[in-house]
Structures are given as structure tokens and as C-alpha cells.
Enzyme design. Structure first.
Site, short mmCIF file in Angstrom:
data_model
loop_
_atom_site.label_atom_id
_atom_site.label_comp_id
_atom_site.label_asym_id
_atom_site.label_seq_id
_atom_site.Cartn_x
_atom_site.Cartn_y
_atom_site.Cartn_z
N PRO A 4 35.06 33.52 34.23
CA PRO A 4 35.44 34.13 32.96
C PRO A 4 36.94 34.16 32.68
O PRO A 4 37.75 34.39 33.59
CB PRO A 4 34.90 35.57 33.08
CG PRO A 4 34.67 35.78 34.53
CD PRO A 4 34.33 34.44 35.11
N ASN A 5 37.24 33.88 31.44
CA ASN A 5 38.61 33.94 30.87
C ASN A 5 39.51 32.78 31.31
O ASN A 5 40.62 32.64 30.81
CB ASN A 5 39.29 35.29 31.18
CG ASN A 5 38.49 36.44 30.60
OD1 ASN A 5 38.20 36.44 29.41
ND2 ASN A 5 38.10 37.39 31.42
N ASN A 39 36.89 29.04 41.22
CA ASN A 39 37.72 30.19 40.87
C ASN A 39 36.81 31.11 40.08
O ASN A 39 36.58 30.89 38.89
CB ASN A 39 38.93 29.77 40.04
CG ASN A 39 39.83 30.96 39.72
OD1 ASN A 39 39.42 32.11 39.88
ND2 ASN A 39 41.02 30.69 39.25
N ARG A 77 42.05 43.63 43.02
CA ARG A 77 42.03 42.18 43.22
C ARG A 77 42.18 41.80 44.70
O ARG A 77 42.13 40.63 45.06
CB ARG A 77 43.15 41.51 42.43
CG ARG A 77 43.01 41.68 40.93
CD ARG A 77 44.08 40.89 40.18
NE ARG A 77 44.31 41.46 38.87
CZ ARG A 77 43.58 41.19 37.78
NH1 ARG A 77 42.59 40.31 37.84
NH2 ARG A 77 43.84 41.76 36.62
N TYR A 84 49.59 33.31 34.97
CA TYR A 84 48.71 32.14 35.20
C TYR A 84 49.33 30.81 34.82
O TYR A 84 48.69 29.77 34.96
CB TYR A 84 47.39 32.34 34.46
CG TYR A 84 46.61 33.55 34.93
CD1 TYR A 84 46.09 33.59 36.22
CD2 TYR A 84 46.41 34.66 34.11
CE1 TYR A 84 45.39 34.70 36.67
CE2 TYR A 84 45.71 35.77 34.55
CZ TYR A 84 45.20 35.79 35.83
OH TYR A 84 44.50 36.88 36.29
N ALA A 96 37.39 37.24 37.57
CA ALA A 96 37.14 38.63 37.97
C ALA A 96 35.83 38.80 38.73
O ALA A 96 35.66 39.77 39.47
CB ALA A 96 37.15 39.54 36.73
N HIS A 151 35.62 39.75 42.53
CA HIS A 151 35.77 41.08 43.10
C HIS A 151 34.48 41.90 43.11
O HIS A 151 34.44 42.94 43.74
CB HIS A 151 36.88 41.83 42.34
CG HIS A 151 38.10 40.96 42.13
ND1 HIS A 151 38.81 40.44 43.18
CD2 HIS A 151 38.69 40.47 41.00
CE1 HIS A 151 39.81 39.69 42.70
NE2 HIS A 151 39.75 39.70 41.38
N ILE A 211 44.69 31.22 41.04
CA ILE A 211 45.98 30.72 40.54
C ILE A 211 47.08 31.69 40.94
O ILE A 211 48.13 31.29 41.43
CB ILE A 211 45.90 30.56 39.01
CG1 ILE A 211 44.87 29.47 38.67
CG2 ILE A 211 47.27 30.24 38.42
CD1 ILE A 211 44.48 29.42 37.21
N ASP A 218 25.56 35.56 46.59
CA ASP A 218 24.24 35.23 47.14
C ASP A 218 23.85 33.81 46.81
O ASP A 218 23.24 33.11 47.61
CB ASP A 218 23.18 36.20 46.59
CG ASP A 218 23.19 37.54 47.30
OD1 ASP A 218 23.93 37.70 48.29
OD2 ASP A 218 22.44 38.44 46.86
C1 DQA Z 1 42.15 34.89 39.20
C2 DQA Z 1 42.46 36.29 39.76
C3 DQA Z 1 41.41 37.29 39.32
O1 DQA Z 1 41.71 38.58 39.83
C4 DQA Z 1 41.36 37.37 37.80
O2 DQA Z 1 40.34 38.26 37.39
C5 DQA Z 1 41.21 36.05 37.15
C6 DQA Z 1 41.99 34.93 37.69
C7 DQA Z 1 43.26 33.89 39.53
O3 DQA Z 1 43.00 32.69 39.38
O4 DQA Z 1 44.37 34.26 39.89
O5 DQA Z 1 40.54 35.90 36.15
O6 DQA Z 1 40.96 34.43 39.79
#
Ligand code: DQA
Length: 148
Positions: free
Chosen positions: A10-11, A73, A110, A23, A76, A79, A100, A86
Site C-alpha cells: 500500500p501507498n 516491500n 515501524r 522515500y 505498512a 508491521h 526504502i 502466513d
Molecule cells: C516502507 C516502510 C513502512 O513502514 C511504510 O509503512 C511504507 C514504506 C519503506 O519502504 O520504507 O509504506 O515499507
């Protein structure tokens, strides 16, 4: 030919404009292209995929279980997604977790990953270069496994 899954959660579709101080400014499309090309140079097929949804990521992983390894990757989901953990455990493929940002320098939540225990390794803090490190780590692992 080895096939590697490159999965972003996500994101991460917003990379390039999302918190660039954390990022960087490279887009996800550029990262995917970089990893696909690096794979091609080594005779590896990299299959890139991104989703904001936990279930969609799990469906993708299950549908591509014939791959040789996974770079993920989970964003979130890292976490708290026991469901993705699983799934990865069920597939029993080598997995590399990539972040990243340097997650251990950031907020407390995190600092823990429920995914890392089912991974061969974790990379955090090298920006988009971390994906290439992940690819190299995975290929080295697969090469040694093949020779064993
Ligand atoms: C992330 C770190 C995570 O904590 C965060 O929620 C992300 C990006 C990273 O690539 O640094 O979405 O996975």
C-alpha cells in the site's frame, strides 16, 4: 529461466511524490523498470506487481506460487499483516523484505516486522537501490541453493 516476483504494498504506487524526503523522488514505475532490466541482464524474469489491498496481494502471491523467489516491500502491512506472513510461509519460496527508508530510525511501530521471520533477509534504508540489493541477495541465494 528463473522468475522473481517483485511485490509492493500500500501507498507505494505514490512513490515519487509521497513524502519525498523519506522515500525519494523515484516513481514506482521507474523502480520496477530498473529491477526488470537488472533481471533481464542476468537472464531472470521479474514480474512486478503493486496493490493497496492485503487480499489482492495474497491472491497474486498464491496465483504465482510457481515462481522461484519473492522481493517484497509490504509497506505498512510489514508491521501487522499476519495474513501476508502466513501466505509467504505457505508458499515456502525464498523471500527478501525491502524497505526504502531506514525503518529502525523511524517511529517505534515501524521497528517490528511480522514478515521478516519468514524471509531469508531484510534490506532497509538504501532507498530505491535496496530493490537491486534485494535482487542480488535473492539470486545469490538461489544460485547457491541450486549448487547445493
Ligand atoms: C516502507 C516502510 C513502512 O513502514 C511504510 O509503512 C511504507 C514504506 C519503506 O519502504 O520504507 O509504506 O515499507
Amino acid at each position: 529461466m528463473w522468475e522473481i516476483l517483485l511485490v509492493n504494498g500500500p501507498n507505494l504506487n505514490l512513490l515519487g511524490t509521497r513524502e519525498p524526503n523519506v522515500y525519494g523522488t523515484t516513481s514506482l514505475a521507474d523502480i520496477e523498470e530498473m529491477v526488470v532490466r537488472a533481471g533481464e541482464k542476468q537472464g531472470i524474469k521479474v514480474h512486478a506487481f503493486q496493490s493497496n489491498s492485503e487480499g489482492t496481494i495474497i491472491d497474486f502471491l498464491q496465483e504465482h506460487r510457481s515462481a522461484n523467489g519473492i522481493i517484497i516491500n509490504p509497506g505498512a502491512f510489514t508491521h501487522y499483516s499476519y495474513a501476508i506472513r502466513d501466505c509467504l510461509a505457505a508458499l515456502s519460496l525464498p523471500v527478501v523484505e525491502v524497505h526504502i527508508s531506514q525503518v529502525y530510525q523511524r517511529e517505534e511501530f515501524r521497528h517490528s516486522s511480522v514478515i521478516a521471520p519468514v524471509c531469508i533477509g531484510q534490506i532497509s534504508g538504501f532507498g530505491d537501490f535496496g530493490y537491486l540489493l534485494g535482487l542480488q541477495g535473492l539470486l545469490d541465494y538461489l544460485t547457491k541453493q541450486r549448487g547445493a
